[in-house]
Design a protein around this motif. Structure first.
Motif, short mmCIF file in Angstrom:
data_model
loop_
_atom_site.label_atom_id
_atom_site.label_comp_id
_atom_site.label_asym_id
_atom_site.label_seq_id
_atom_site.Cartn_x
_atom_site.Cartn_y
_atom_site.Cartn_z
N THR A 118 0.84 -1.19 0.00
CA THR A 118 0.00 0.00 0.00
C THR A 118 0.88 1.24 0.00
N ARG A 119 0.34 2.31 -0.55
CA ARG A 119 1.08 3.57 -0.69
C ARG A 119 1.08 4.32 0.64
N ALA A 120 2.25 4.81 1.05
CA ALA A 120 2.35 5.63 2.25
C ALA A 120 1.47 6.86 2.06
N GLY A 121 0.58 7.12 3.00
CA GLY A 121 -0.33 8.25 2.89
C GLY A 121 -1.61 7.95 2.15
N GLY A 122 -1.73 6.74 1.59
CA GLY A 122 -2.95 6.35 0.89
C GLY A 122 -3.09 7.01 -0.47
#
Length: 185
Positions: A118-122
C-alpha cells in the motif's frame, strides 16, 4: 519481515529531474577536494532454533507506464526483471534474506504466498506481489522451496516474487509485510 522502499515515479517528473540535475552540474564549477564517507558494518549471530531477517525484499524504483506490467525479483539469482508497461530505474532491487539454524531432524518451511503493498499516505490502489521461497543449507547451493522439509543445520532463506503494477500507478513509496515460518523438529 517486510518489503520496504518500492517507489513508483511519474515518467515526466523523472525526466525533468534528470534534465535539471544535468544542467545544474554543467553550469557550476566543482573545486577539487577530499571527501570522507561512512559505512555500516553488520553481523548476524544465530542461536539454535531461531530465525533472523538480514534483508528486506525490495522491488526497487519503477516507472509505471500507460499499460500495466510486472517486476520480478528472483529468489535464487537475486536478479530483477520487468515486463509490460513497467520500466526499472537504477539498481537497489533485491530479495529478502533470513538466516536460521536448528532442528535435530528436519526443518519445515512455510509462510506467506503473497503480500499487498500500500502507498504511504494512501490515495492509490494497492499492488499485490506473489512470493517465492528459496534456501541454501550449510552443505550447498540454492533451491526453490514450497512447504519443504530440509536437513538440520544452518540455512539461509531467500524470498523473491513478482509484483503486479497497474497502468499509471501513482508515484509514492509502497510497502507491506509478509511472514516466513520455520519449524524446527
Amino acid at each position: 519481515m517486510g518489503i520496504q522502499g518500492t517507489r513508483i515515479f511519474d515518467r515526466a517528473r523523472y525526466i525533468l529531474s534528470v534534465a535539471v540535475l544535468a544542467a545544474t552540474g554543467a553550469m557550476s564549477p566543482v573545486p577539487a577536494a577530499a571527501a570522507n564517507g561512512n559505512a555500516i558494518a553488520n553481523a548476524a549471530v544465530v542461536r539454535p532454533n531461531t530465525l533472523i531477517k538480514t534483508d528486506d525484499l525490495d522491488f526497487g524504483t519503477l516507472v509505471s507506464g500507460p499499460t500495466g506490467g510486472t517486476v520480478t525479483v528472483n529468489p535464487v539469482t537475486n536478479a530483477r526483471t520487468t515486463g509490460g508497461g513497467v520500466t526499472p530505474v537504477g539498481g537497489g532491487a533485491h530479495r529478502a534474506a533470513f538466516v536460521g539454524t536448528g532442528g535435530r531432524l528436519l526443518i519445515f518451511v512455510s509462510g506467506s504466498t503473497s503480500v499487498t503493498l500500500t502507498r504511504a499516505g494512501g490515495g492509490a490502489a494497492p499492488m499485490t506481489a506473489s512470493l517465492v521461497r528459496a534456501a541454501t543449507t550449510s552443505g550447498g547451493g540454492v533451491a526453490l522451496l514450497g512447504a519443504t522439509l530440509l536437513p538440520s543445520g544452518v540455512q539461509t532463506y531467500y524470498i523473491g516474487g513478482t509484483l503486479t503494477v497497474p497502468a499509471n500507478q501513482p508515484p509514492g513509496d509502497y510497502s507491506g509485510t509478509f511472514t516466513l515460518t520455520v519449524n524446527y523438529l
